[in-house]
Enzyme design. Structure first.
Site, PDB file in Angstrom:
ATOM      1  N   HIS A   1       0.827  -1.225   0.000  1.00  0.00           N
ATOM      2  CA  HIS A   1       0.000   0.000   0.000  1.00  0.00           C
ATOM      3  C   HIS A   1       0.859   1.272   0.000  1.00  0.00           C
ATOM      4  O   HIS A   1       0.510   2.267   0.655  1.00  0.00           O
ATOM      5  CB  HIS A   1      -0.958   0.026   1.198  1.00  0.00           C
ATOM      6  CG  HIS A   1      -1.964  -1.085   1.179  1.00  0.00           C
ATOM      7  ND1 HIS A   1      -3.147  -0.997   0.498  1.00  0.00           N
ATOM      8  CD2 HIS A   1      -1.936  -2.323   1.727  1.00  0.00           C
ATOM      9  CE1 HIS A   1      -3.820  -2.124   0.644  1.00  0.00           C
ATOM     10  NE2 HIS A   1      -3.113  -2.954   1.375  1.00  0.00           N
TER      11      HIS A   1
ATOM     12  N   ASN B   1     -10.344  -3.189   2.006  1.00  0.00           N
ATOM     13  CA  ASN B   1      -9.979  -3.121   0.592  1.00  0.00           C
ATOM     14  C   ASN B   1     -11.237  -2.843  -0.240  1.00  0.00           C
ATOM     15  O   ASN B   1     -12.346  -2.860   0.294  1.00  0.00           O
ATOM     16  CB  ASN B   1      -9.369  -4.455   0.134  1.00  0.00           C
ATOM     17  CG  ASN B   1      -7.908  -4.613   0.528  1.00  0.00           C
ATOM     18  OD1 ASN B   1      -7.175  -3.630   0.624  1.00  0.00           O
ATOM     19  ND2 ASN B   1      -7.487  -5.823   0.749  1.00  0.00           N
TER      20      ASN B   1
END
Ligand code: NDP
Length: 503
Positions: A56, A129
């Site tokens: 990320h 997510n």
């Protein structure tokens, strides 16, 4: 001189006379070590980068609020959810997963969807997510999985062999792979995608009665994706397309919003459910557990400084408030440790004091002291231990999580792969996707899997076949594989399939 004209200073507040010419011995001479301003400036610059997130790394964020629209007090005592109409400040960070900080936003990847609620009982983080499931369900596999999504150790190139070798040896990934290779793997913008907790969490009420829940954030802007060729082109045209879109939309006054839903399962339902409800490779079908809308999230303010607010933002699924707790989901349990740990590495042990991470609506009264970069009062002269009889903050047993039964033999219990692991990927392909979705899915898979060795293509295509015969057949056709060989492999156990496709 205008009153608001500021004098440049060093980092220590000393006025600077000249910020263009280094101090030298004569006009053409060497630089003098006594130019403290020059060396402070260079030394700080040398240290501008902090370790990028191992996953990320590339992200964008915005501030906003969450507003409750449904009374859920019979399920949770969380104060920020205690009243219809109640608003709580949030900060949200969206991201890709595998790419580096400068990588392209339109890469095929899940997207991170992390929400920090600044509640009056401390900060609550929902770290999800844009997909409702995940590739694996045991945290022991996570570092290996991520290695395969990154670069080959010899070539430093993305490597389809690594990528598909691991996935084809990890059949529980099939559901997430099917979502990832649909056009939902390349969202057109962060505004046009949903968010999911993916994991199951516990909610408990003031009486200590608990239930299991999953969160879904449904975009009010509608789902919009790039198809495969568009995403490929966009990597060159505008590698920062989703970062730009979010910032510019909010700057224009177009404030993106999400409808927040939860699915609620009782402990009794969970006990006898037809598959493990804590397995993060699976959703709870809506027919079994219908979602209910509990509120709305709106993002209405851009960060003023990317590094301070987005790069230094640190989320953890371990940040709970009273009324919300973890579930036995094994992947979640691993994440409860890993997030805080990675932030300590990336930002230091006092990262929770940084303004973006510190509680805004609740006091912070801990006995944690010292450590690098402790930049608040460090507890002053107050007691730094518990128990103490000098009026220091005391734990309150009223905030305990409900007790749940946990029993069993301590061992490395493997999940047994069952046909149930292929059901939801098949349902998605057959029942949810449109003809165009299926066409794009197959094209996206073929375009990527064709780069892997043939034996890996065969092993992975057998998994698609197990999810749905037509799905596997179309991928086999696209790759020019022998359809009968794929069918034969699909009929085998995973163990035999691995032997039959060994190098
Ligand atoms: P439903 O028909 O009730 O729900 C299907 C869900 O799929 C909707 O939430 C829809 O919501 C979402 N969806 C639509 N197109 C796609 C796509 N191309 N990729 C991923 N999700 C999509 O069926 P079930 O609850 O029985 O689930 C059937 C399948 O739908 C599951 O196996 C799973 O793959 C997928 N799914 C289920 C979810 C759940 O929580 N039950 C959540 C998301 C997906 P939206 O378009 O708003 O995302």
């Amino acid at each position: 001189m205008a009153d608001d004209k500021k004098t440049l200073t060093t980092g220590f507040g000393m006025p600077v006379d000249n910020d263009l010419d280094s101090m030298t011995a004569g006009p053409k001479g060497p630089v003098l070590v006594e130019d403290a301003h020059l060396f402070e400036k260079l030394a700080h610059f040398d240290r501008e980068r902090i370790p990028e997130r191992v996953v990320h790394a590339k992200g964008a964020g915005a501030h906003g609020y969450f507003e409750v629209s449904r009374d859920v007090t019979k399920h949770t005592r969380a104060k920020f959810l205690s009243e219809v109409g109640k608003k709580t400040e949030v900060f949200v960070r969206f991201s890709t997963v595998g790419g580096e900080r400068g990588s392209a936003d339109s890469e095929r990847d899940p997207r991170g969807f992390a929400v920090k609620f600044y509640t009056e009982e401390g900060n609550y983080d929902m770290v999800g997510n844009n997909t409702p499931v995940f590739f694996i369900r045991d945290p022991l596999k996570f570092p290996d999985f991520i290695h395969t999504q990154k670069r080959n150790p010899a070539t430093n190139l993305k490597d389809p062999d690594m990528f598909w070798d691991f996935l084809s040896l990890t059949p529980e990934s099939i559901h997430q792979v099917t979502i990832l290779f649909s056009d939902r793997g390349t969202p057109r913008s962060y505004r046009n995608m949903n968010g999911h907790s993916s994991h199951t969490y516990m909610w408990y009420n003031a009486k200590g009665e608990y239930c299991w829940i999953k969160y879904h954030f449904k975009t009010e802007q509608g789902i919009r994706n790039f198809d495969g060729p568009e995403a490929d082109r966009m990597r060159g045209i505008d590698p920062d397309v989703t970062t730009r879109d979010l910032f510019q939309a909010i700057a224009r006054g177009e404030h993106p919003a999400w409808r927040v839903e939860v699915q609620i399962m009782t402990p009794e339902q969970a006990k006898d459910y037809r598959f493990d409800p804590f397995d993060v490779t699976k959703v709870w079908p809506h027919a079994d557990v219908p979602p209910v809308v509990i509120g709305r999230m709106v993002l209405d303010r851009n960060p003023e400084n990317y590094f301070a607010e987005v790069e230094q933002a640190a989320f953890s699924p371990g940040n709970f408030v009273p009324g919300i707790g973890p579930s036995p989901d094994k992947m979640l349990q691993g994440r409860l440790f890993s997030y805080h740990d990675t932030h300590r590495h990336r930002l230091g042990p006092n990262y929770h004091l940084l303004p973006i991470n510190a509680p805004k609506a609740a006091p912070m009264e801990s006995y944690q002291r010292d450590g690098a970069m402790r930049f608040d009062g460090n507890g002053g002269g107050g007691p730094n231990y518990w128990p103490n009889s000098f009026g220091g903050p005391a734990p309150d047993a009223g905030f305990a999580l409900p007790a749940i039964d946990v029993a069993g033999t301590a061992a490395r219990h493997a999940y047994t792969l069952g046909d149930v692991d292929f059901v939801q990927a098949g349902a998605l392909y057959r029942k949810v996707m449109t003809d165009t979705d299926r066409e794009h899915l197959v094209a996206n898979i073929v375009g990527h899997l064709k780069g892997a060795q043939k034996r890996i293509q065969l092993r992975q295509t057998a998994l698609f076949t197990k999810a749905d015969a037509e799905y596997g057949w179309r991928v086999a056709k696209g790759l020019g594989l022998d359809g009968d060989e794929v069918k034969r492999l699909a009929a085998m156990s995973q163990e035999d399939r691995v032997k039959a496709t060994a190098a």
